[in-house]
Design a protein around this motif. Sequence first.
Motif, PDB file in Angstrom:
ATOM      1  N   ARG A  15      12.009  20.075  46.449  1.00  0.00           N
ATOM      2  CA  ARG A  15      13.303  20.255  45.804  1.00  0.00           C
ATOM      3  C   ARG A  15      14.134  21.231  46.625  1.00  0.00           C
ATOM      4  O   ARG A  15      13.626  22.205  47.135  1.00  0.00           O
ATOM      5  N   VAL A  16      15.397  20.932  46.720  1.00  0.00           N
ATOM      6  CA  VAL A  16      16.284  21.803  47.469  1.00  0.00           C
ATOM      7  C   VAL A  16      16.631  23.015  46.619  1.00  0.00           C
ATOM      8  O   VAL A  16      16.700  22.936  45.402  1.00  0.00           O
ATOM      9  N   ASN A  17      16.834  24.135  47.278  1.00  0.00           N
ATOM     10  CA  ASN A  17      17.188  25.343  46.537  1.00  0.00           C
ATOM     11  C   ASN A  17      18.716  25.497  46.505  1.00  0.00           C
ATOM     12  O   ASN A  17      19.446  24.764  47.161  1.00  0.00           O
ATOM     13  N   ASP A  18      19.180  26.485  45.748  1.00  0.00           N
ATOM     14  CA  ASP A  18      20.624  26.681  45.571  1.00  0.00           C
ATOM     15  C   ASP A  18      21.346  26.927  46.893  1.00  0.00           C
ATOM     16  O   ASP A  18      22.455  26.428  47.098  1.00  0.00           O
ATOM     17  N   ASP A  19      20.735  27.680  47.794  1.00  0.00           N
ATOM     18  CA  ASP A  19      21.378  27.952  49.086  1.00  0.00           C
ATOM     19  C   ASP A  19      21.572  26.668  49.880  1.00  0.00           C
ATOM     20  O   ASP A  19      22.616  26.472  50.517  1.00  0.00           O
ATOM     21  N   GLN A  20      20.589  25.775  49.836  1.00  0.00           N
ATOM     22  CA  GLN A  20      20.709  24.505  50.549  1.00  0.00           C
ATOM     23  C   GLN A  20      21.792  23.631  49.921  1.00  0.00           C
ATOM     24  O   GLN A  20      22.554  22.971  50.628  1.00  0.00           O
ATOM     25  N   ARG A  22      24.420  24.743  48.241  1.00  0.00           N
ATOM     26  CA  ARG A  22      25.716  25.353  48.575  1.00  0.00           C
ATOM     27  C   ARG A  22      26.141  24.997  50.001  1.00  0.00           C
ATOM     28  O   ARG A  22      27.311  24.696  50.246  1.00  0.00           O
ATOM     29  N   GLU A  23      25.203  25.030  50.938  1.00  0.00           N
ATOM     30  CA  GLU A  23      25.529  24.673  52.322  1.00  0.00           C
ATOM     31  C   GLU A  23      25.926  23.198  52.418  1.00  0.00           C
ATOM     32  O   GLU A  23      26.880  22.856  53.119  1.00  0.00           O
ATOM     33  N   ALA A  24      25.221  22.334  51.695  1.00  0.00           N
ATOM     34  CA  ALA A  24      25.581  20.914  51.687  1.00  0.00           C
ATOM     35  C   ALA A  24      26.976  20.714  51.097  1.00  0.00           C
ATOM     36  O   ALA A  24      27.761  19.897  51.593  1.00  0.00           O
ATOM     37  N   LEU A  25      27.297  21.459  50.059  1.00  0.00           N
ATOM     38  CA  LEU A  25      28.634  21.376  49.461  1.00  0.00           C
ATOM     39  C   LEU A  25      29.712  21.829  50.433  1.00  0.00           C
ATOM     40  O   LEU A  25      30.742  21.168  50.586  1.00  0.00           O
ATOM     41  N   ARG A  26      29.486  22.938  51.086  1.00  0.00           N
ATOM     42  CA  ARG A  26      30.481  23.436  52.051  1.00  0.00           C
ATOM     43  C   ARG A  26      30.716  22.431  53.177  1.00  0.00           C
ATOM     44  O   ARG A  26      31.858  22.204  53.581  1.00  0.00           O
ATOM     45  N   GLU A  27      29.642  21.840  53.656  1.00  0.00           N
ATOM     46  CA  GLU A  27      29.775  20.827  54.716  1.00  0.00           C
ATOM     47  C   GLU A  27      30.525  19.603  54.181  1.00  0.00           C
ATOM     48  O   GLU A  27      31.376  19.044  54.876  1.00  0.00           O
ATOM     49  N   ALA A  28      30.226  19.190  52.966  1.00  0.00           N
ATOM     50  CA  ALA A  28      30.918  18.044  52.372  1.00  0.00           C
ATOM     51  C   ALA A  28      32.405  18.330  52.178  1.00  0.00           C
ATOM     52  O   ALA A  28      33.243  17.449  52.371  1.00  0.00           O
ATOM     53  N   PHE A  29      32.748  19.559  51.824  1.00  0.00           N
ATOM     54  CA  PHE A  29      34.159  19.923  51.710  1.00  0.00           C
ATOM     55  C   PHE A  29      34.832  19.921  53.082  1.00  0.00           C
ATOM     56  O   PHE A  29      35.962  19.470  53.214  1.00  0.00           O
ATOM     57  N   ARG A  30      34.130  20.425  54.093  1.00  0.00           N
ATOM     58  CA  ARG A  30      34.701  20.451  55.452  1.00  0.00           C
ATOM     59  C   ARG A  30      34.975  19.049  55.976  1.00  0.00           C
ATOM     60  O   ARG A  30      35.951  18.814  56.685  1.00  0.00           O
ATOM     61  N   ARG A  61      20.580   7.172  39.860  1.00  0.00           N
ATOM     62  CA  ARG A  61      21.301   7.160  41.141  1.00  0.00           C
ATOM     63  C   ARG A  61      20.988   8.429  41.902  1.00  0.00           C
ATOM     64  O   ARG A  61      20.454   9.385  41.356  1.00  0.00           O
ATOM     65  N   LEU A  62      21.358   8.451  43.167  1.00  0.00           N
ATOM     66  CA  LEU A  62      21.161   9.655  43.978  1.00  0.00           C
ATOM     67  C   LEU A  62      22.260  10.658  43.688  1.00  0.00           C
ATOM     68  O   LEU A  62      23.430  10.290  43.522  1.00  0.00           O
ATOM     69  N   CYS A  63      21.897  11.928  43.652  1.00  0.00           N
ATOM     70  CA  CYS A  63      22.867  12.999  43.498  1.00  0.00           C
ATOM     71  C   CYS A  63      23.740  13.026  44.751  1.00  0.00           C
ATOM     72  O   CYS A  63      23.240  12.920  45.872  1.00  0.00           O
ATOM     73  N   SER A  64      25.025  13.163  44.566  1.00  0.00           N
ATOM     74  CA  SER A  64      25.972  13.163  45.682  1.00  0.00           C
ATOM     75  C   SER A  64      25.866  14.405  46.555  1.00  0.00           C
ATOM     76  O   SER A  64      26.419  14.431  47.650  1.00  0.00           O
ATOM     77  N   VAL A  65      25.163  15.432  46.092  1.00  0.00           N
ATOM     78  CA  VAL A  65      25.036  16.663  46.862  1.00  0.00           C
ATOM     79  C   VAL A  65      23.663  16.772  47.517  1.00  0.00           C
ATOM     80  O   VAL A  65      23.543  16.802  48.721  1.00  0.00           O
ATOM     81  N   CYS A  66      22.612  16.816  46.703  1.00  0.00           N
ATOM     82  CA  CYS A  66      21.269  17.078  47.238  1.00  0.00           C
ATOM     83  C   CYS A  66      20.556  15.804  47.662  1.00  0.00           C
ATOM     84  O   CYS A  66      19.498  15.877  48.291  1.00  0.00           O
ATOM     85  N   ARG A  67      21.097  14.640  47.334  1.00  0.00           N
ATOM     86  CA  ARG A  67      20.537  13.336  47.704  1.00  0.00           C
ATOM     87  C   ARG A  67      19.194  13.047  47.046  1.00  0.00           C
ATOM     88  O   ARG A  67      18.463  12.170  47.469  1.00  0.00           O
ATOM     89  N   GLU A  68      18.849  13.794  45.989  1.00  0.00           N
ATOM     90  CA  GLU A  68      17.641  13.544  45.209  1.00  0.00           C
ATOM     91  C   GLU A  68      17.995  12.563  44.084  1.00  0.00           C
ATOM     92  O   GLU A  68      19.125  12.557  43.594  1.00  0.00           O
ATOM     93  N   LEU A  69      17.016  11.792  43.649  1.00  0.00           N
ATOM     94  CA  LEU A  69      17.223  10.854  42.564  1.00  0.00           C
ATOM     95  C   LEU A  69      17.433  11.603  41.246  1.00  0.00           C
ATOM     96  O   LEU A  69      16.716  12.554  40.949  1.00  0.00           O
ATOM     97  N   ILE A  70      18.422  11.175  40.494  1.00  0.00           N
ATOM     98  CA  ILE A  70      18.635  11.725  39.157  1.00  0.00           C
ATOM     99  C   ILE A  70      17.765  10.899  38.217  1.00  0.00           C
ATOM    100  O   ILE A  70      17.955   9.688  38.100  1.00  0.00           O
ATOM    101  N   PRO A  71      16.779  11.511  37.583  1.00  0.00           N
ATOM    102  CA  PRO A  71      15.872  10.746  36.722  1.00  0.00           C
ATOM    103  C   PRO A  71      16.623  10.004  35.614  1.00  0.00           C
ATOM    104  O   PRO A  71      17.661  10.457  35.138  1.00  0.00           O
TER     105      PRO A  71
END
Length: 107
Positions: A15-20, A22-30, A61-71
Motif C-alpha cells: 500500500r502506498v503511504n501518504d507521502d507517495q 501526495r507526490e503522485a498528486l503533485r505530479e498529476a497537477f503539474r 475501479r482503479l483509484c485515479s491517484v494511487c492506482r490501487e483497486l478500490i474494493p
Amino acid sequence: MVRRAYRARPRRRRRVNDDQVREALREAFRTFSLPRMMPMLHPVPKPDRFEAITINGGRGRLCSVCRELIPTTAEGSFQFTYPDGRVFTFHDRCEQLWQEERHQVRR
C-alpha cells in the motif's frame, strides 16, 4: 517423476503511504492529468453532458491517484464526473489528500 502444476500467486502490492500519494498528486497537477477543481453542482448547459459527485462510487475501479483497486465493498470512496466526460475515482484517504493538495499554493 510427478510434476506439480505451478500456481501463480497473486502479487500483493504494498500500500502506498501518504507521502507517495501526495507526490503522485503533485505530479498529476503539474501534468494536468488530475484537475484541481471539483465538479460544479449547478446544471451544465448541454443536457447530454453532466457533472456529478458520487459517494461510494468508483468501486471496482482503479483509484485515479494511487492506482490501487478500490474494493467493491469500499465505504467512503468517491467518483467525480466532469462534463467533458472525464471520470476520476478515489479511495477515501486519497480523496482527502487530493482535497488538501488541490488547495495548496502552486509551486
